[in-house]
Design a protein around this motif. Structure first.
Motif, short mmCIF file in Angstrom:
data_model
loop_
_atom_site.label_atom_id
_atom_site.label_comp_id
_atom_site.label_asym_id
_atom_site.label_seq_id
_atom_site.Cartn_x
_atom_site.Cartn_y
_atom_site.Cartn_z
N MET A 227 12.88 -10.15 -7.81
CA MET A 227 11.85 -10.57 -6.85
C MET A 227 12.24 -11.87 -6.16
SD MET A 227 8.96 -9.65 -5.52
CE MET A 227 8.27 -8.52 -6.73
N SER A 228 12.78 -12.82 -6.94
CA SER A 228 13.20 -14.10 -6.36
C SER A 228 14.36 -13.90 -5.39
CB SER A 228 13.59 -15.07 -7.46
OG SER A 228 14.66 -14.54 -8.25
N ALA A 229 15.27 -12.96 -5.72
CA ALA A 229 16.38 -12.69 -4.81
C ALA A 229 15.88 -12.12 -3.49
CB ALA A 229 17.36 -11.71 -5.47
N LEU B 78 16.25 -13.80 0.20
CA LEU B 78 16.80 -13.07 1.34
C LEU B 78 15.83 -13.07 2.51
CD1 LEU B 78 19.10 -11.31 2.48
CD2 LEU B 78 17.94 -9.32 1.44
N LEU B 79 14.55 -12.90 2.20
CA LEU B 79 13.53 -12.89 3.24
C LEU B 79 13.40 -14.25 3.90
CD1 LEU B 79 11.37 -11.11 4.59
CD2 LEU B 79 9.76 -11.84 2.83
N ASP B 80 13.47 -15.32 3.08
CA ASP B 80 13.41 -16.68 3.64
C ASP B 80 14.59 -16.96 4.55
OD1 ASP B 80 11.08 -17.12 2.27
OD2 ASP B 80 12.06 -18.12 0.56
N ALA B 81 15.76 -16.49 4.14
CA ALA B 81 16.95 -16.70 4.96
C ALA B 81 16.83 -15.96 6.30
CB ALA B 81 18.20 -16.23 4.21
N LEU B 82 16.31 -14.73 6.25
CA LEU B 82 16.15 -13.94 7.47
C LEU B 82 15.15 -14.60 8.43
CD1 LEU B 82 16.70 -11.41 9.15
CD2 LEU B 82 14.96 -10.22 7.80
N THR B 83 14.01 -15.02 7.90
CA THR B 83 13.01 -15.65 8.75
C THR B 83 13.50 -16.99 9.29
OG1 THR B 83 11.95 -16.57 6.76
CG2 THR B 83 11.07 -14.51 7.63
N ALA B 84 14.33 -17.68 8.52
CA ALA B 84 14.90 -18.95 9.00
C ALA B 84 15.84 -18.72 10.18
CB ALA B 84 15.63 -19.66 7.86
N VAL B 85 16.65 -17.65 10.08
CA VAL B 85 17.55 -17.32 11.19
C VAL B 85 16.74 -16.96 12.44
CG1 VAL B 85 19.25 -15.65 12.00
CG2 VAL B 85 19.45 -16.63 9.70
N GLU C 133 5.85 -11.21 12.17
CA GLU C 133 5.14 -12.11 11.26
C GLU C 133 5.84 -13.46 11.13
OE1 GLU C 133 2.20 -11.77 9.51
OE2 GLU C 133 1.89 -10.03 10.79
N GLY C 134 7.15 -13.47 11.26
CA GLY C 134 7.89 -14.73 11.13
C GLY C 134 7.82 -15.30 9.73
N THR C 135 7.58 -16.59 9.64
CA THR C 135 7.58 -17.27 8.34
C THR C 135 6.39 -16.90 7.47
OG1 THR C 135 6.48 -19.16 9.38
CG2 THR C 135 8.89 -19.23 9.23
N LYS C 136 5.41 -16.25 8.02
CA LYS C 136 4.23 -15.83 7.25
C LYS C 136 4.51 -14.56 6.44
CE LYS C 136 1.61 -15.60 10.86
NZ LYS C 136 0.41 -15.37 11.70
N THR C 137 5.67 -13.95 6.61
CA THR C 137 6.00 -12.71 5.92
C THR C 137 6.14 -12.94 4.42
OG1 THR C 137 7.24 -12.01 7.88
CG2 THR C 137 7.57 -10.75 5.86
N THR C 138 5.57 -12.04 3.64
CA THR C 138 5.70 -12.09 2.18
C THR C 138 6.55 -10.90 1.71
OG1 THR C 138 3.71 -10.77 1.78
CG2 THR C 138 3.42 -13.15 2.01
N THR C 139 6.94 -10.93 0.45
CA THR C 139 7.78 -9.85 -0.09
C THR C 139 7.03 -8.53 -0.18
OG1 THR C 139 7.17 -10.55 -2.33
CG2 THR C 139 9.24 -11.42 -1.41
N THR C 140 5.71 -8.56 -0.06
CA THR C 140 4.94 -7.32 -0.12
C THR C 140 5.36 -6.36 0.99
OG1 THR C 140 3.04 -8.52 -1.03
CG2 THR C 140 2.62 -6.35 -0.12
N LEU C 141 5.68 -6.91 2.15
CA LEU C 141 6.04 -6.07 3.29
C LEU C 141 7.30 -5.25 3.03
CD1 LEU C 141 5.63 -5.14 6.20
CD2 LEU C 141 6.76 -7.23 6.98
N PRO C 142 8.44 -5.86 2.71
CA PRO C 142 9.61 -5.02 2.44
C PRO C 142 9.46 -4.15 1.20
CG PRO C 142 10.08 -7.33 1.95
CD PRO C 142 8.76 -7.30 2.65
N LEU C 143 8.74 -4.64 0.19
CA LEU C 143 8.56 -3.85 -1.02
C LEU C 143 7.76 -2.57 -0.73
CD1 LEU C 143 7.84 -6.54 -3.77
CD2 LEU C 143 9.85 -5.05 -3.57
N ALA C 144 6.73 -2.67 0.11
CA ALA C 144 5.92 -1.50 0.42
C ALA C 144 6.75 -0.46 1.17
CB ALA C 144 4.70 -1.92 1.24
#
Length: 603
Positions: free
Chosen positions: A1-3, A7-14, A192-203
């Motif tokens: 989950m942390s990984a 990855l999500l934080d890196a993507l939104t940062a880019v 969503e940008g930086t507001k995105t949580t891991t729930t989105l890709p997990l779903a």
């Protein structure tokens, strides 16, 4: 989950550092999504509408002149009527003279339908019913018929034709759908940008995994027909996207609803293969439909004017959605039960209780859906337009009484057709905003997560068609509705070769319910019909509605008689014959077949 979070934080940062990249991505995929939707649905829709259905043959009746008439159903009405399954034009035979029904393990029963010319088996008169076996002589109105199995050559020819009609491989559609899901997830992350949580890709990842696991498991049982599931998974993907845009906190719950709905679809689909079990469960289903609505009437909470929700802490449930499945299950019947008029009367009583409960809840949209479903089932059970006319008249009278005691209901219809004249009042406010949002989406939409209609109350449920048009475009919105209509058209086509009247009635009722509910949702949101507050099947945000849609799909799946197109595990009349039953029903050799005919001619 942390990984995944890293990855999500890196993507939104880019994306935050290079906003133009996200803009270009959204611009490209907006035009790519309609193309993918066509690729996903084209094979499924073509498979449901174009592949012919060669009727299964379970036996045959040999006429006095030696001509055979195949028995293509488990339940066959024999008579002079043009609607009879076995048409005999002899004047001594009644319009509906008798019925020949196949039971568990391949045994057959002949029923006399109050014929004028009489019915006999091997010279013995039949007053109500009598068992028959291969080689017996059936006499209808003085006309002798020999009940025979297929010949070896006929069975081989039938098997050859049915193998040629095997459904096409659907895995290409699953591949395109997987790409659609990945791009939809990325598009929502961009929005969503930086507001995105891991729930989105997990779903979205979870839906993709569930889809492929389902496909892999059923392929091990040699199932090859996945057109209906392709449509359902595609619409469920749109539902996750709608939920992610409007209520991200409910996304995981919606994913769980899809999984539970798929489980219900499988369990109900397997149960429907056993008609003996179906007959035992009909009364339980009727009690469940009444119980669910009764509990809601007593303990339900009022939401948007209708008392149709059970709320338990953070969880909410709409029992009327599951009651739809129970109602269709209880209302459908095998042919031998249709002979008993009291069963239709009991079904009318069941309908009155269900619609009465819904009326007391002020859930008139669902009540209308129940009533239309009732008309479909009642006509298929009775075939009597005069009776339906009386029922419709009584319904209109009952609606008038309700309007008298609840005049506020008329207020919901006051703006019908005049939404723009009352653009800021009540339902008209929702409808005008829906039409504005739909128009702003154009053909390809503004992009998932980039709309504003979800801020309007019920934007992701009752008005979801407008949200589809706004974010996904008119092309995908129309394809979504066309997919649901395709399911209903398939049900009508498949019923022509259906094994039992239960499957025919249940499939037509489920298909009609899905189409009528879709019409209420789509036309209500754009002011072509009054806004009744019903959801769009498979698409609207809501766990109960999602489970209901998958459950109704099981009735349609059960009518698919193409080879290996339905669930491979079968029981009761639908299971693979045991060795003993196989010996009883194995086609006789050509010589034995001819000897039976010669014996008949000598008699």
């Amino acid at each position: 989950m942390s990984a995944l979070q890293s990855l999500l934080d890196a993507l939104t940062a880019v994306l935050a550092a290079y906003p133009l990249a996200g803009t270009w991505f959204s611009a490209v995929v907006r035009f790519l999504f309609p193309v993918l939707a066509v690729l996903i649905l084209a094979r499924a829709i073509r498979g449901l509408l174009k592949i012919p259905h060669t009727p299964e043959t379970w036996g045959q009746l040999s006429l006095p002149n030696g001509a055979p008439i195949p028995l293509t159903h488990w339940e066959n009405i024999i008579g002079r009527s043009k609607t009879a399954d076995v048409l005999l034009t002899y004047p001594s035979i009644s319009r509906q003279h008798a019925a020949l029904c196949r039971g568990e393990a391949g045994d057959w029963t002949l029923y006399d339908l109050d014929s004028k010319g009489g019915t006999a088996v091997n010279g013995e008169a039949v007053s109500t019913s009598a068992p028959i076996k291969m080689g017996d002589t059936i006499t209808l109105g003085g006309v002798p018929l020999i009940f025979l199995p297929q010949t070896v050559g006929e069975r081989e020819e039938l098997e050859r034709r049915r193998k040629a009609e095997r459904p096409a491989a659907i895995w290409p559609s699953f591949l395109w759908l997987t790409l659609f899901q990945v791009l939809a997830c990325l598009q929502l992350i961009v929005a969503e940008g930086t507001k995105t949580t891991t729930t989105l890709p997990l779903a979205f990842m979870g839906l993709t995994v569930v889809m492929w696991v389902y496909y892999a498991v059923l392929r091990t049982t040699k199932c090859v027909g996945f057109e209906m599931e392709t449509i359902a998974f595609f619409l469920s993907t749109l539902s996750l996207s709608v939920t992610a845009s409007s209520a991200p906190e409910a996304l995981f719950k919606q994913f769980i609803a899809v999984v539970l709905g798929l489980g219900l679809f499988i369990i109900l689909g397997l149960s429907l293969r056993d008609l003996s079990r179906v007959q035992k469960l009909r009364w339980i289903s009727a009690a469940a439909a009444i119980g669910l609505l009764g509990i809601t009437l007593v303990l339900g909470s009022r939401v948007f004017g209708a008392k149709n929700w059970i709320i338990l802490g953070p969880f909410s449930f709409q029992p009327s959605e599951i009651a739809k499945i129970c109602y269709i299950f209880a209302g459908s019947a095998t042919l031998e039960r249709l002979f008993r008029k009291r069963n239709l009367t009991l079904f009318i009583v069941l309908t009155g209780v269900c619609i009465g409960c819904l009326g007391l809840m002020s859930d008139f949209g669902t009540a209308a859906i129940f009533f239309v479903t009732f008309l479909v089932i009642a006509y298929l059970r009775s075939g009597d337009f005069a009776t339906l006319g009386l029922i419709c008249g009584a319904a209109v009278f009952g609606a008038g009484i309700i309007m008298k005691f609840k005049p506020y209901i008329l207020g919901r219809f006051a703006t019908w057709g005049h939404a723009w004249q009352n653009a800021s009042v009540g339902a008209a406010y929702q409808q005008t905003r829906t039409m504005s949002a739909a128009a702003s989406g154009g053909l390809v939409g503004m992009g998932a997560g980039n709309g504003w209609l979800h801020r309007v109350p019920a934007g992701d449920t009752d008005l979801v068609f407008g949200m589809l048009c706004e974010e996904w475009g008119l092309v995908i919105a129309v394809l979504a509705v066309a997919s649901i209509v395709t399911l209903a058209v398939f049900a009508v086509r498949a019923c022509r070769v259906g094994r039992s009247s239960f499957y025919m009635i249940a499939a037509c009722a489920a298909g009609s319910l899905l189409v009528f509910q879709s019409c209420l949702n789509v036309f209500g949101s754009v002011d072509l019909l009054p806004l009744t507050g019903v959801t769009l099947p498979f698409v609207s945000n809501g766990g109960s509605a999602m489970m209901s849609a998958w459950g109704l799909l099981a009735f349609l799946k059960a009518t698919d008689t193409r080879e290996n197109a339905s669930f491979a595990i079968r029981r009761g009349p639908g299971r693979r014959l045991t060795e003993e039953a196989r010996r009883r029903t194995e086609p006789v050799r050509e010589g034995e077949f001819r000897r039976e005919e010669n014996r008949h001619e000598e008699n």
